[in-house]
Design an enzyme around this catalytic site. Structure first.
Site, PDB file in Angstrom:
ATOM      1  CB  CYS A 255       8.304  -2.485 -13.304  1.00  0.00           C
ATOM      2  SG  CYS A 255       8.656  -1.142 -14.441  1.00  0.00           S
ATOM      3  CB  ALA A 256      11.273  -7.205 -11.044  1.00  0.00           C
ATOM      4  N   PRO A 258       8.178  -5.939  -5.632  1.00  0.00           N
ATOM      5  CG  PRO A 258       6.722  -6.598  -3.904  1.00  0.00           C
ATOM      6  CD  PRO A 258       6.795  -5.743  -5.143  1.00  0.00           C
ATOM      7  N   GLY A 259       8.710  -8.521  -6.525  1.00  0.00           N
ATOM      8  CA  GLY A 259       9.054  -9.814  -7.108  1.00  0.00           C
ATOM      9  C   GLY A 259       7.927 -10.832  -7.186  1.00  0.00           C
ATOM     10  N   GLY A 260       6.687 -10.406  -6.961  1.00  0.00           N
ATOM     11  CA  GLY A 260       5.571 -11.355  -7.015  1.00  0.00           C
ATOM     12  C   GLY A 260       5.475 -12.041  -8.378  1.00  0.00           C
ATOM     13  CG  ASP A 322       3.281  -5.285 -12.725  1.00  0.00           C
ATOM     14  OD1 ASP A 322       2.191  -4.755 -13.026  1.00  0.00           O
ATOM     15  OD2 ASP A 322       3.501  -5.814 -11.619  1.00  0.00           O
ATOM     16  CB  CYS A 375      -2.771  -2.801 -10.082  1.00  0.00           C
ATOM     17  SG  CYS A 375      -1.610  -1.644  -9.347  1.00  0.00           S
TER      18      CYS A 375
END
Ligand SMILES: C[S@@+](CC[C@H](N)C(=O)[O-])C[C@H]1O[C@@H](n2cnc3c(N)ncnc32)[C@H](O)[C@@H]1O
Length: 433
Positions: A255-256, A258-260, A322, A375
């Site tokens: 679940c990438a 925006p790529g943080g 994530d 989160c």
């Protein structure tokens, strides 16, 4: 002055849109650009965030003060009145300036007929503020500006810590940077910041991080265009280390966008990364972020719950899930979570998380490691979710993450504001015979 240049009027329009269901982030980025002056933009942003953060307190206060309810088409005036109260109670602007500028904003909204009401109501508040605040403080929902279902969940999951979580959710978060070690060391970048007159400190438990106490436009910092750093909370910066990466590994970030975390993985080790996300509209941003940082991944649109659509059949050594979650750990950054999330959403999110865990598990090779992250601060999405997963899979073994956080089932939990970080949960699961 039209709404187009008046920060209070624009904030009222934007806040009304957020209350009606739009995302604060989307509304903010669509609107802030309409203000040329940096101070106006800062005021707009502060009003919009604090307005969303405190809506559930001051909206109720209005109900008690308005003689007649406002019509639906005057939602901007309602939001403007809330912002009037936010200016005097939260931002602590001078009473006189706040009232007169808010009355002026009613005119900027082209609703001059409301100028008298705005003036009268805010002046009445100032006369009666002590009694009004005392009344609002008697009820937990208006005292903390949180929805009752969330207060109840926090009290049930974190009986000792609930009050501290609610208070932390109502404070603005510091600005965390993740330094791109492929470009510069954190100490080297701290020196560049000092030269540019920006104070920062290196926090104890995030080795790639620098912490700035106040928010600023990061695109103006040295090295931004060259990919020296990215913005990422300290809690989110723990994922890459927990994956225990080695050169040459095949890694899936399921679940990438925006790529943080994808970027941090690639900054940490020479791995082959597949960065997957179900929402194709979020992938251009992911690609831009990787490109700015000088990183490369196999970026794909796909549903992590249906691997047959995108998986080549070769096992991964590491998987990061994530997962989509309630975002109840990041309310200090996204206060609109308090307005948009409903109690019913949690069970639906839990079903999605369970499906994703079960669908991804067969893709992990023997001896491999899956990191489950959210989160969220809710046990259903975290400890209970992972404990149930371990119960369903005999070849899965939980490994306690070595973070100085709260033990939460097989995982660990940071609560909002602890170590300056967001509320975050991590669990590590390894695959055995
Ligand atoms: C918490 S965010 C990920 C943040 C990201 N890992 C980072 O660090 O920047 C969750 C992401 O999951 C994606 N998502 C939700 N359901 C999904 C699914 N079934 N398959 C793949 N991605 C999904 C959403 O589009 C969203 O981008």
């Amino acid at each position: 002055m039209s709404a187009g240049a008046n920060p209070r009027a624009l904030a009222a329009q934007a806040l009304a849109e957020v209350v009606a269901g739009k995302s604060l982030r989307a509304v903010q980025s669509a609107t802030a650009a309409r203000l040329d002056d940096a101070r106006d933009r800062a005021l707009f942003t502060a009003l919009l965030h604090e307005g969303a953060r405190w809506w559930l307190r001051f909206d109720v206060a209005l109900d008690a003060m308005l003689e007649r309810p406002l019509r639906e088409r005057d939602a901007d005036i309602r939001a403007l009145l809330v912002l009037g109260l936010v200016q005097v109670e939260i931002l602590r602007l001078s009473d006189y300036a706040a009232v007169s500028a808010t009355v002026e904003a009613a005119r900027a909204l082209r609703k001059p007929s409301f100028a008298g009401l705005v003036n009268a109501l805010l002046r009445r508040w100032l006369r009666e503020r002590e009694a009004c605040n005392a009344r609002l403080d008697r009820d937990a929902a208006t005292a903390t500006a949180h929805p009752p279902w969330l207060i109840a969940s926090l009290q049930s999951d974190w009986p000792q810590e609930a009050a501290a979580i609610l208070a932390a959710n109502n404070r603005a978060a510091p600005l965390w940077l993740r330094i791109n070690r492929r470009r510069v060391t954190p100490a080297g970048f701290a020196a560049q910041l000092a030269e540019a007159g920006v104070a920062c400190r290196a926090p104890d438990d995030a080795p790639d991080a620098l912490l700035l106490e106040s928010s600023l436009d990061v695109t103006g910092l040295p090295g931004y265009a060259q990919g020296a750093f990215a913005v990422q909370d300290g809690a989110a910066q723990q994922a890459a280390a927990l994956l225990d990466l080695r050169a040459g590994q095949r890694v899936l970030d399921a679940c990438a966008a925006p790529g943080g975390k994808s970027a941090h993985i690639l900054e940490s080790a020479d791995v082959r990364l597949t960065a997957l996300d179900a929402d194709a509209r979020r992938l251009p941003r992911l690609r831009e972020n990787l490109q700015r940082l000088g990183l490369a991944a196999d970026v794909r649109a796909g549903d992590a719950a249906t691997p047959r659509d995108w998986w080549d059949g070769v096992a991964f050594d590491r998987i990061l899930l994530d997962a989509p979650c309630s975002a109840t750990g990041i309310i200090r950054r996204q206060p609109d979570v308090k307005l948009h999330r409903r109690a019913d959403d949690i069970s639906a999110l839990c079903v999605t998380q369970e499906r994703l865990l079960d669908a991804l598990w067969p893709l992990l090779g023997r001896g491999g490691r899956l990191v489950y992250a959210t989160c969220s601060v809710l046990a259903d999405e975290n400890a209970r979710q992972v404990d149930a997963f371990l119960g369903r899979h005999a070849d899965a073994r939980g490994v306690q993450p070595t973070l100085p956080w709260h033990a939460a089932g097989a995982g660990v939990q940071n609560l909002p504001g602890e170590s300056g970080m967001d509320g975050f949960f991590y669990a590590l699961v390894e695959k055995h015979n």
